[in-house]
Design an enzyme around this catalytic site. Structure first.
Site: not given
Length: 335
Positions: A127, A193, A332
């Site tokens: 992204r 992640k 975030r």
């Protein structure tokens, strides 16, 4: 990893397939299997380093990969995914998303569906234009594409629904071990992640359009490649080991993911994101927590409230609720 052409990788595949098991193979046996000289075998062995495959020599015996690799099984994939019109598996490609986009733009069949996967990508994208680390046979890189006459508006929130489906497959195969989702398109485990989703659209808001759903999942990330990632990460190998589970092969996972995406694309125009909203919020890693939302040069602090029926982020800030859609928005945790 140095630059190498897709054609060069194709040329190395016979050798890679022989060495994939991690066993020791003599230069004579390798040459005989490929119909080339031992000197030619040695040249190819040296080239394997250029795609991140480490080879060691066992004196007087032969050569082996430092670690066995899990290659995609092309035959099994073609058979298991016969319901998808076109299935293309590449040894190396610039980007699976780019390839599927090109196929869809060719307009061969408006009712066709396409899956593209690769052992490695040379220009994988995440992204906001970020590069996606794509080591050879280390992770999963695939894209599912289709054409619709119903317009982009019918697919609002699709990236979030894809995340729900991906986690559903992982939970079914590895157990409910703590997978979560980060708005709008990250797949996490224990705050690190594990994967990401990139959806690209070409067409009209209310008319004919092409949609490409790209997914990258860390399967067994080589440490050297993982070192260049600028955020905490995890792979399925680590998760399976910590959970005492057997790590499913990349082929098994790809089959299950592709089937889930094909079904999702079929039902989504009628179901919409609202039918996935609660499932997504149950996996939301930020819900009820202080976060910061970055939109270009603007940063807004607040409490994440989950998402609305279109998949937009709900944020409690400055005494009221604010709504943020995807695009160039970054979310975030606040310190």
């Amino acid at each position: 990893m140095s630059e190498i052409s897709n054609q060069t990788v194709d040329g190395l595949m016979p050798l890679i397939q022989l060495l994939a098991d991690g066993g020791v193979h003599s230069g004579e046996d390798l040459g005989a299997a490929m119909g080339i000289s031992r000197a030619a075998v040695w040249k190819q062995l040296k080239k394997l380093e250029s795609i991140g495959l480490q080879v060691e020599s066992v004196k007087g015996v032969g050569h082996r990969l430092v670690k066995a690799i899990d290659l995609l099984d092309h035959h099994a994939l073609q058979g298991a995914l016969s319901g998808i019109t076109g299935v293309s598996i590449f040894n190396s490609i610039d980007s699976t998303n780019a390839h599927v986009g090109q196929v869809l733009r060719a307009g061969l069949d408006a009712s066709a569906t396409f899956l593209c996967a690769a052992e490695m990508q040379t220009a994988g994208r995440g992204r906001r234009g970020r590069a996606w680390v794509s080591p050879f046979a280390g992770n999963l890189y695939f894209s599912y594409g289709f054409t619709t006459a119903r317009g982009v508006a019918c697919y609002e929130g699709l990236s979030l629904a894809v995340g729900v489906e991906i986690v559903g497959v992982l939970t079914r195969l590895l157990g409910d071990v703590g997978f979560s989702l980060k708005w709008p398109n990250d797949i996490l485990f224990d705050g690190r992640k594990l994967g990401g989703i990139l959806i690209e659209v070409d067409g009209d808001f209310a008319g004919a359009c092409n949609l490409v759903v790209g997914v990258g999942i860390n399967h067994h990330m080589p440490a050297d490649d993982g070192a260049v990632i600028d955020q905490p990460w995890v792979d399925l190998q680590q998760i399976a080991r910590s959970a005492g589970q057997v790590l499913p092969s990349r082929t098994v996972l790809l089959v299950e993911f592709a089937k889930a995406l094909a079904k999702l694309a079929e039902v989504y125009p009628e179901a919409g994101f609202k039918s996935y909203r609660q499932a997504w919020q149950n996996l939301d890693c930020h819900r009820g927590q202080p976060v910061s939302v970055h939109t270009g040069v603007t940063t807004t602090q607040g409490i994440a409230l989950g998402v609305d029926d279109q998949g937009a982020l709900r944020l409690l800030a400055d005494g009221g609720e604010q709504i943020f859609s995807g695009g160039e928005v970054s979310l975030r945790s606040s310190e």
